[in-house]
Design an enzyme around this catalytic site. Structure first.
Site, short mmCIF file in Angstrom:
data_model
loop_
_atom_site.label_atom_id
_atom_site.label_comp_id
_atom_site.label_asym_id
_atom_site.label_seq_id
_atom_site.Cartn_x
_atom_site.Cartn_y
_atom_site.Cartn_z
N HIS A 48 0.84 -1.20 0.00
CA HIS A 48 0.00 0.00 0.00
C HIS A 48 0.88 1.26 0.00
O HIS A 48 0.59 2.23 -0.71
CB HIS A 48 -0.94 -0.01 1.19
CG HIS A 48 -1.68 1.28 1.40
ND1 HIS A 48 -2.55 1.79 0.46
CD2 HIS A 48 -1.64 2.19 2.41
CE1 HIS A 48 -3.03 2.94 0.90
NE2 HIS A 48 -2.49 3.21 2.08
N HIS A 72 3.51 7.47 4.77
CA HIS A 72 2.28 8.15 5.22
C HIS A 72 1.50 7.41 6.30
O HIS A 72 0.81 8.05 7.09
CB HIS A 72 1.38 8.49 4.03
CG HIS A 72 0.52 7.36 3.55
ND1 HIS A 72 0.97 6.43 2.63
CD2 HIS A 72 -0.74 6.99 3.86
CE1 HIS A 72 0.01 5.56 2.41
NE2 HIS A 72 -1.04 5.87 3.14
N GLU A 76 0.71 6.40 12.24
CA GLU A 76 -0.61 5.95 12.66
C GLU A 76 -0.60 4.46 13.03
O GLU A 76 -1.22 4.06 14.01
CB GLU A 76 -1.61 6.23 11.53
CG GLU A 76 -3.04 5.82 11.82
CD GLU A 76 -3.71 6.67 12.91
OE1 GLU A 76 -3.18 7.75 13.22
OE2 GLU A 76 -4.74 6.23 13.44
N ASP A 77 0.10 3.67 12.24
CA ASP A 77 -0.04 2.21 12.36
C ASP A 77 1.16 1.48 12.95
O ASP A 77 1.13 0.25 13.06
CB ASP A 77 -0.33 1.60 10.98
CG ASP A 77 -1.64 2.09 10.40
OD1 ASP A 77 -2.48 2.55 11.18
OD2 ASP A 77 -1.80 2.02 9.17
N ASP A 140 -3.27 8.04 -1.81
CA ASP A 140 -3.59 7.00 -0.84
C ASP A 140 -4.99 6.43 -1.14
O ASP A 140 -5.21 5.23 -1.22
CB ASP A 140 -3.53 7.64 0.56
CG ASP A 140 -4.14 6.80 1.67
OD1 ASP A 140 -3.71 5.66 1.85
OD2 ASP A 140 -5.04 7.31 2.36
N ASP A 261 -18.95 13.80 -27.98
CA ASP A 261 -17.52 13.73 -27.64
C ASP A 261 -17.15 12.36 -27.06
O ASP A 261 -16.27 12.23 -26.25
CB ASP A 261 -17.13 14.86 -26.69
CG ASP A 261 -18.05 14.94 -25.49
OD1 ASP A 261 -19.00 14.14 -25.43
OD2 ASP A 261 -17.80 15.79 -24.64
MN MN Z 1 -2.89 4.78 3.60
#
Ligand code: MN
Length: 492
Positions: A48, A72, A76-77, A140, A261
């Site tokens: 990811h 990123h 958090e994780d 993300d 179009d």
């Molecule tokens: Mn993420």
């Protein structure tokens, strides 16, 4: 399976050795921090991080943003903190990662109400402060959409809805067609499976039919333009992206013949003057359809999009849309605000770029601000100065606060915890005893600041609105609830 080589090779911008080393060491940190973590698909979590970074690389972002993209989800994780990232990579990358982490805490649970959605989008942008934070959130989200098949149906639906309501419009506002189109198509696929399949099939059939036609017209135009001495950078056939096509079909009773179009040709030429020369040559060769000539070069779309569009009658009377633009306009249409990084970095030369202290360049900040201004204008709000530096104050009379669970509560300026409590639920207002702002105790007449997390401590046993509260509450809802309560108790 993605590798860090894919990210480095995928970079649109020529990264250079130093910057490649930065990306590799950000990767090493992310890899060891996420070690052992798995995604729903059973893949390693790092897939990811790599997918997000690759999305950023593809729209031409530089090594700092790519590195922040790799990192990123780390604070958090995992055990690794923003401070650890700062120690290793400096404050700029750490700040971006921290911004992404903060934004991730906001729950973007929308209602169907357009105004509320619009506020969520604006809040999302305003909270980010550094545009690169938003770009990482979009990259993300795009990777999460690309791997959405691994989640349960309810989650797919919620995430796809949020993508269509919040993220795709933000990508559009920032002019990043590449992200917007992919996000819309993926959301469409999960939200309206049958319609998606139907439109996909029709579009493929039509494309097969038109391929030869497109090739003939392209060849003819290439010949004419060369004869007239116009350099053609590229001339390519294109089909309309599925979600937009579906929107158009709905407008026209699902009648394919009314979509002019559906297929088209895009001609890229060096200079603006060549765009108009090319338009003349196209019209001399093929008859244009009345009312279908659009000059978005002189009159750009609100998100900055520039191009000339015209619909012509090709061989056998089949119509098709021709888009004419410069390379710069094309990059801007695909990569939007990100394209300005590419251009400023290329202009400055790679050496200058390497030793520049910050990735930030005033012009692109200006563009970002200009686009937000346009947005505000479009919304019909007053267009006073609302920008101080990069901190964007959309909300002259408006603040957003969060519940401890991350729900967004919008309030008028100078609103207090009591206003907040009544906005959440009238019972909570009636039973409010004390309040915390960002974890610290505050008085009930405290003036809430934008972005604060407000926690209301309630009494289980009794309700206690007081006459005192009427002195400081700002919302009429709170006022009327308090009065109602006091009337009932015979206090008024
Ligand atoms: Mn993420």
């Amino acid at each position: 399976m993605l590798t860090i080589e894919d990210v480095i090779k995928g970079a649109k911008l020529n990264i250079g050795v130093h910057r490649e080393a930065l990306i590799r060491s950000a990767y090493e940190m992310a890899l060891s921090a996420h070690a052992g973590q798995k995604r729903k698909s059973g893949e390693d979590y790092i897939q990811h991080s790599l997918g997000t970074a690759l999305n950023l690389a593809k729209i031409g972002l530089g090594s700092k943003t790519i590195s922040a993209g790799l990192l990123h989800d780390v604070p958090e994780d995992t055990e690794v903190t923003v401070q650890d990232i700062e120690k290793k990579f400096g404050s700029e990358i750490a700040n971006i990662v921290e911004g992404v982490t903060k934004l991730g805490k906001i729950k973007l649970r929308g209602t169907k109400e357009e105004l509320y959605l619009e506020n969520l989008r604006k809040m999302f942008l305003a909270m980010a402060q550094d545009i690169r934070v938003v770009l990482i959130k979009l990259a993300d989200r795009l990777h999460n959409m690309e791997t959405l098949e691994n989640l349960e149906p309810e989650k797919q639906e919620r995430i796809a809805r949020e993508t269509l309501d919040i993220f795709a419009p933000i990508a559009n506002r920032l002019g990043i067609g590449e992200f917007k189109n992919k996000l819309e198509n993926l959301a469409f696929k999960y939200l309206e499976k049958e319609n998606y399949e139907y439109v996909l099939k029709l579009s493929q059939e039509q494309h097969e039919q038109r391929k030869k036609h497109l090739a003939v017209v392209s060849r003819e135009l290439q010949k004419e333009l060369t004869k007239e001495g116009i350099e053609v950078i590229s001339i390519t056939g294109r089909t309309k992206h599925l979600y937009r096509l579906f929107q158009k079909l709905k407008k026209h009773d699902m009648n394919f013949d009314k979509i002019y179009d559906l297929a088209g040709i895009r001609i890229i030429v060096p200079e603006i003057v060549n765009c108009y020369e090319t338009l003349g040559i196209v019209h001399r060769k093929y008859r244009p359809m009345i009312g279908r000539i659009k000059d978005y070069i002189s009159l750009p779309k609100p998100n900055g999009y520039q191009s000339i569009h015209t619909t012509i009658f090709g061989p056998e009377g089949r119509f098709l849309e021709i888009q004419i633009r410069t390379k710069k306009m094309d990059d801007e249409a695909e990569y939007g605000i990100a394209a300005h990084w590419i251009y400023s970095e290329e202009k400055k030369g790679i050496k200058d770029f390497l030793f520049r202290k910050k990735d930030k360049v005033p012009e692109k900040e200006l563009l970002w601000i200009k686009q937000l201004r346009e947005w505000q204008k479009e919304l019909g709000k007053d267009n006073k100065e609302f920008v101080e530096g990069l901190k964007i104050d959309f909300f002259k009379n408006h603040i957003f606060a969060f519940t401890p669970l991350g729900d967004v509560i919008d309030l008028p300026e100078e609103a207090t915890p009591i206003d907040f409590a009544y906005r959440v639920h009238s019972e909570i207002g009636d039973r409010a005893m004390s309040a915390k702002a960002n974890g610290k105790m505050v008085s009930l007449d405290y003036k809430i600041n934008n972005g604060e997390v407000i926690e209301i401590i309630t009494s289980r046993d009794y309700k206690n609105p007081s006459r005192d509260w009427l002195r400081f509450v700002k919302t009429s809802a709170a006022k009327s609830r308090i009065k109602k309560f006091m009337k009932k108790k015979g206090m008024i």
